[in-house]
Design an enzyme around this catalytic site. Structure first.
Site, PDB file in Angstrom:
ATOM      1  N   ARG A 121      -4.308  17.922  68.805  1.00 23.37           N
ATOM      2  CA  ARG A 121      -3.052  17.842  68.300  1.00 23.37           C
ATOM      3  C   ARG A 121      -1.876  16.947  68.828  1.00 23.37           C
ATOM      4  O   ARG A 121      -1.096  17.048  67.442  1.00 23.37           O
ATOM      5  CB  ARG A 121      -2.974  19.631  67.899  1.00 23.37           C
ATOM      6  CG  ARG A 121      -3.258  20.805  67.507  1.00 23.37           C
ATOM      7  CD  ARG A 121      -3.193  21.851  67.788  1.00 23.37           C
ATOM      8  NE  ARG A 121      -4.388  22.937  67.771  1.00 23.37           N
ATOM      9  CZ  ARG A 121      -4.419  23.843  68.287  1.00 23.37           C
ATOM     10  NH1 ARG A 121      -3.579  23.866  69.489  1.00 23.37           N
ATOM     11  NH2 ARG A 121      -5.237  24.648  68.206  1.00 23.37           N
ATOM     12  N   LYS A 143       0.062   4.558  59.836  1.00 23.96           N
ATOM     13  CA  LYS A 143      -0.641   5.156  58.794  1.00 23.96           C
ATOM     14  C   LYS A 143      -2.349   4.765  59.890  1.00 23.96           C
ATOM     15  O   LYS A 143      -2.164   3.764  59.821  1.00 23.96           O
ATOM     16  CB  LYS A 143      -1.103   4.433  57.552  1.00 23.96           C
ATOM     17  CG  LYS A 143      -0.197   4.755  56.632  1.00 23.96           C
ATOM     18  CD  LYS A 143      -0.681   3.630  55.155  1.00 23.96           C
ATOM     19  CE  LYS A 143       0.457   4.302  53.952  1.00 23.96           C
ATOM     20  NZ  LYS A 143      -0.219   3.796  52.949  1.00 23.96           N
ATOM     21  N   GLU A 185      -1.583 -11.463  53.785  1.00 22.21           N
ATOM     22  CA  GLU A 185      -0.752 -10.474  54.215  1.00 22.21           C
ATOM     23  C   GLU A 185       1.119 -10.660  53.798  1.00 22.21           C
ATOM     24  O   GLU A 185       2.268 -10.086  53.933  1.00 22.21           O
ATOM     25  CB  GLU A 185      -0.349  -9.032  55.469  1.00 22.21           C
ATOM     26  CG  GLU A 185      -2.032  -8.436  55.008  1.00 22.21           C
ATOM     27  CD  GLU A 185      -2.045  -7.019  53.648  1.00 22.21           C
ATOM     28  OE1 GLU A 185      -1.073  -7.377  53.126  1.00 22.21           O
ATOM     29  OE2 GLU A 185      -3.503  -6.327  54.018  1.00 22.21           O
ATOM     30  N   LYS A 227       7.903  -4.661  57.334  1.00 18.63           N
ATOM     31  CA  LYS A 227       7.560  -3.224  57.103  1.00 18.63           C
ATOM     32  C   LYS A 227       8.557  -1.929  58.157  1.00 18.63           C
ATOM     33  O   LYS A 227       8.844  -0.951  57.539  1.00 18.63           O
ATOM     34  CB  LYS A 227       6.350  -3.771  57.820  1.00 18.63           C
ATOM     35  CG  LYS A 227       5.251  -2.492  57.791  1.00 18.63           C
ATOM     36  CD  LYS A 227       3.888  -2.581  57.713  1.00 18.63           C
ATOM     37  CE  LYS A 227       3.384  -1.177  57.159  1.00 18.63           C
ATOM     38  NZ  LYS A 227       1.501  -1.501  57.553  1.00 18.63           N
ATOM     39  N   GLU A 237       5.518   7.523  51.506  1.00 17.76           N
ATOM     40  CA  GLU A 237       4.726   6.325  50.615  1.00 17.76           C
ATOM     41  C   GLU A 237       4.495   6.995  49.381  1.00 17.76           C
ATOM     42  O   GLU A 237       4.219   7.646  48.541  1.00 17.76           O
ATOM     43  CB  GLU A 237       3.693   6.363  50.805  1.00 17.76           C
ATOM     44  CG  GLU A 237       2.913   4.976  49.538  1.00 17.76           C
ATOM     45  CD  GLU A 237       1.974   4.419  50.001  1.00 17.76           C
ATOM     46  OE1 GLU A 237       1.228   4.197  51.249  1.00 17.76           O
ATOM     47  OE2 GLU A 237       1.486   4.568  48.897  1.00 17.76           O
ATOM     48  N   ARG A 241       7.147   2.650  49.274  1.00 21.14           N
ATOM     49  CA  ARG A 241       6.849   2.461  50.992  1.00 21.14           C
ATOM     50  C   ARG A 241       4.962   1.439  50.032  1.00 21.14           C
ATOM     51  O   ARG A 241       4.180   0.657  50.360  1.00 21.14           O
ATOM     52  CB  ARG A 241       6.506   3.246  51.894  1.00 21.14           C
ATOM     53  CG  ARG A 241       4.611   2.807  52.614  1.00 21.14           C
ATOM     54  CD  ARG A 241       4.818   3.019  53.915  1.00 21.14           C
ATOM     55  NE  ARG A 241       3.907   3.209  54.254  1.00 21.14           N
ATOM     56  CZ  ARG A 241       3.417   3.057  56.470  1.00 21.14           C
ATOM     57  NH1 ARG A 241       4.247   4.439  55.934  1.00 21.14           N
ATOM     58  NH2 ARG A 241       2.660   2.421  56.896  1.00 21.14           N
ATOM     59  N   ASN A 245       1.424  -2.442  48.859  1.00 21.53           N
ATOM     60  CA  ASN A 245       0.108  -2.587  48.104  1.00 21.53           C
ATOM     61  C   ASN A 245       0.330  -3.719  46.978  1.00 21.53           C
ATOM     62  O   ASN A 245      -0.864  -3.397  46.403  1.00 21.53           O
ATOM     63  CB  ASN A 245      -0.138  -0.854  47.490  1.00 21.53           C
ATOM     64  CG  ASN A 245       0.206   0.535  48.938  1.00 21.53           C
ATOM     65  OD1 ASN A 245      -0.543  -0.335  49.808  1.00 21.53           O
ATOM     66  ND2 ASN A 245       0.247   1.611  47.922  1.00 21.53           N
ATOM     67  N   HIS A 248      -3.221  -4.701  46.279  1.00 23.07           N
ATOM     68  CA  HIS A 248      -4.165  -3.507  46.767  1.00 23.07           C
ATOM     69  C   HIS A 248      -4.359  -3.030  45.883  1.00 23.07           C
ATOM     70  O   HIS A 248      -5.949  -2.277  46.420  1.00 23.07           O
ATOM     71  CB  HIS A 248      -3.712  -2.689  48.113  1.00 23.07           C
ATOM     72  CG  HIS A 248      -3.207  -3.367  49.221  1.00 23.07           C
ATOM     73  ND1 HIS A 248      -1.876  -4.638  49.572  1.00 23.07           N
ATOM     74  CD2 HIS A 248      -3.554  -3.392  50.586  1.00 23.07           C
ATOM     75  CE1 HIS A 248      -1.966  -5.300  50.827  1.00 23.07           C
ATOM     76  NE2 HIS A 248      -2.919  -4.580  51.239  1.00 23.07           N
ATOM     77  N   HIS A 252      -8.308  -2.946  46.077  1.00 16.35           N
ATOM     78  CA  HIS A 252      -9.236  -2.153  46.894  1.00 16.35           C
ATOM     79  C   HIS A 252     -10.489  -2.292  45.753  1.00 16.35           C
ATOM     80  O   HIS A 252     -11.646  -2.019  46.694  1.00 16.35           O
ATOM     81  CB  HIS A 252      -8.928  -1.304  46.797  1.00 16.35           C
ATOM     82  CG  HIS A 252      -7.514  -0.869  48.429  1.00 16.35           C
ATOM     83  ND1 HIS A 252      -6.734   0.061  47.986  1.00 16.35           N
ATOM     84  CD2 HIS A 252      -7.697  -1.916  49.512  1.00 16.35           C
ATOM     85  CE1 HIS A 252      -6.382  -0.101  49.609  1.00 16.35           C
ATOM     86  NE2 HIS A 252      -6.553  -0.914  50.145  1.00 16.35           N
ATOM     87  N   HIS A 265     -10.557  -7.935  54.258  1.00 13.74           N
ATOM     88  CA  HIS A 265      -9.193  -7.313  53.439  1.00 13.74           C
ATOM     89  C   HIS A 265      -8.584  -8.467  53.155  1.00 13.74           C
ATOM     90  O   HIS A 265      -8.158  -7.550  51.601  1.00 13.74           O
ATOM     91  CB  HIS A 265      -9.021  -5.742  54.593  1.00 13.74           C
ATOM     92  CG  HIS A 265      -8.103  -5.358  53.892  1.00 13.74           C
ATOM     93  ND1 HIS A 265      -7.862  -4.815  52.952  1.00 13.74           N
ATOM     94  CD2 HIS A 265      -6.615  -6.172  53.956  1.00 13.74           C
ATOM     95  CE1 HIS A 265      -6.873  -4.208  51.964  1.00 13.74           C
ATOM     96  NE2 HIS A 265      -5.391  -4.909  53.448  1.00 13.74           N
TER      97      HIS A 265
END
Ligand code: NAD
Ligand code: GLY
Length: 366
Positions: A121, A143, A185, A227, A237, A241, A245, A248, A252, A265
Site C-alpha cells: 500500500r 504522476k 519539454e 515544474k 491538476e 498544473r 499539458n 499535449h 496525445h 512523446h
C-alpha cells in the site's frame, strides 16, 4: 550540485541536480533512514550501463541492492510489470520501510513509481532519471502509472518520490533522437512560464545538442524549478498544473493515431505545440511572429512541426478519448505571449481542425 525543493508540506522532497549528483545517493538513503534491501528498478538498456554503479553506492550506504530489470520501451509500460516488480520485491523480502529506486527514463520512473505506490500500500521511492524527458519532467511531480491497450497512462496513482537525483553525466549515453525529443519539454517550459528560458534555448542550440554539461545545467535546473513550483501549487491538476499539458492535447491525439510508434512523446509534443500556436493565432491571442519564433526553435532542435499524412478526423477523435478530456470537453492550453499561457474550453471543432491542418504540410526542404 544544486538542491531544489518540491514544497508539499510533510511530503516535500529535494531535487539534487548537477554533474555527478549520483554520488549523493548514499547520503540521500541515509537521510531517508533506509534499512535492509533497496530495489533498483531499471530497464534492459539502462541497467547494463548504470545499475552496477548505483548498486555500489547502495552497498556503500551499508544496504543490500536488489536489481529488477524490465524490457525497455513504451510497449512494456503495462500492468504486468507491476506484478513482476512487486513479485521480486516480495521474493527479496522488501517490507513497508524499504525503498525503491527508479533508474531510467520516464517509462521506468512511471512503472517503478507505480509499483512503489502499490507495494504494501505504498513504499518510498527515489527517482534517478536518465533521459531529458525524465530529468525535466516525469521524475518530478508524482504522476506514476502504466498504459492500458485502450488508453495511455490510464492506470496509475499520484505517489511523490522521496528524493530526485538528477545527474547530467548519465546523459552521455542517451541517443540523439531521445535527447532532442526531451528538449521539446524544455522548450515547452519556456513557452508556458519563462521567456528567458525560451531565449536561452534559441541561443545555445549547438552547445546543448553536443551535450555540453555547462550549457545543459541551466535549462534542466530551470525546468525542474518551473515544474516544482507548479506541482507545489496544484499537485492534483485541479488548475495550474494543466499548463504543463501545453502541446499535449494535440500531441496525445497524434501519438494515439500513430500507434505510439511513429513519434517519440517529445516529437508528438513538438507537433502539438505548433498546432497550439496555430490555434492561438486563430484566436487572436498571438501574432505570426510568435508562431514563427516557436516553430524556428522547435525545428532548430531537429523536431517536427509538420506531418503531411496527419489524419485530422481520427486525431480529433483520439483527442476526445484522451483521459484529459472531461465529458468530451477538451481543454486547450494556448499562449497569449511568450512565457505565458491560458486555458480555453470553448474551442470549436472547426478551430481545432484548422489548428491540426497547420501540421498537414511537407517538412521544409522536403
Ligand atoms: P524511455 O523511458 O522509454 O527512454 C527512452 C529510451 O532511452 C529507452 O529505450 C531507454 O532504455 C533509453 N535510455 C534511457 N536513458 C538512457 C541513457 N542514459 N543512455 C542510453 N539509453 C537510455 O522514454 P522517456 O522519453 O524517458 O519517457 C517517456 C515516458 O515518460 C512515457 O511513458 C510518458 O508517458 C512518460 N512521462 C511521464 C510523465 C510524468 O509526469 N509521470 C511526464 C512525461 C512523460
Ligand atoms: N507531465 C505533466 C505533469 O506532470 O503534470
Amino acid at each position: 550540485m544544486k538542491t531544489l525543493t518540491v514544497a508539499l508540506g510533510d511530503r516535500s522532497y529535494p531535487i539534487r541536480v548537477g554533474a555527478g549528483a549520483l554520488d549523493a545517493l548514499p547520503e540521500a538513503l541515509s537521510r531517508l533512514e533506509a534499512k535492509g534491501s533497496v530495489a533498483v528498478c531499471t530497464d534492459s538498456n539502462v541497467g547494463p550501463l548504470y545499475a552496477q554503479r548505483v548498486n555500489e553506492l547502495i552497498a556503500d550506504a551499508g544496504l543490500r541492492p536488489v536489481t529488477c530489470v524490465m524490457h525497455a520501451g513504451e510497449a512494456n509500460k503495462r500492468l504486468a510489470r507491476i506484478d513482476e516488480f512487486c513479485g521480486q520485491f516480495l521474493a527479496e523480502g522488501l517490507d513497508r520501510s524499504s525503498i525503491v529506486v527508479a533508474l531510467g527514463g520516464g517509462v521506468v520512473g512511471d512503472v517503478a513509481g507505480f509499483a512503489a505506490a502499490c507495494y504494501m500500500r505504498g513504499v518510498r521511492f527515489v527517482q534517478i532519471p536518465t533521459t531529458i524527458v525524465a530529468q525535466v519532467d516525469s521524475s518530478v511531480g508524482g504522476k506514476t502509472g502504466v498504459n492500458h491497450p485502450l488508453g495511455k497512462n490510464t492506470i496509475g496513482a499520484f505517489h511523490q518520490p522521496s528524493e530526485v537525483i538528477i545527474d547530467l553525466t548519465l546523459l552521455d549515453t542517451l541517443p540523439d533522437r531521445e535527447l532532442k525529443a526531451g528538449l521539446a519539454e524544455v522548450i515547452k517550459h519556456g513557452v508556458i512560464a519563462d521567456e528567458a528560458l525560451f531565449a536561452y534555448m534559441e541561443t545555445h542550440r549547438d552547445a546543448i545538442l553536443s551535450k555540453d554539461l555547462e550549457a545543459l545545467i541551466y535549462p534542466i535546473e530551470r525546468s525542474c524549478e518551473i515544474k516544482a513550483e507548479v506541482v507545489a501549487a496544484d499537485e492534483r491538476e485541479q488548475g495550474l498544473r494543466a499548463n504543463l499539458n501545453y502541446g499535449h492535447t494535440f500531441g496525445h491525439g497524434i501519438e494515439a493515431v500513430s500507434d505510439y510508434t511513429r513519434f517519440l512523446h517529445g516529437e508528438a509534443v513538438a507537433l502539438g505545440m505548433h498546432a497550439a500556436g496555430a490555434l492561438a493565432q486563430e484566436l487572436g491571442l498571438v501574432d505570426t511572429a510568435f508562431v514563427e519564433r516557436q516553430q524556428a526553435c522547435i525545428e532548430a532542435y531537429g523536431l517536427p512541426t509538420s506531418w503531411s499524412e496527419l489524419p485530422v478526423d481520427a486525431t480529433l477523435e483520439a483527442m476526445r478519448r484522451d483521459k484529459k478530456a472531461r465529458a468530451g470537453t477538451l481543454k486547450f492550453i494556448v499562449a497569449d505571449r511568450m512565457g505565458h499561457v491560458t486555458h480555453r474550453t470553448d474551442i470549436t471543432e472547426e478551430q481545432a481542425r484548422a489548428a491540426l491542418s497547420a501540421l498537414c504540410r511537407e517538412p521544409a526542404g522536403a
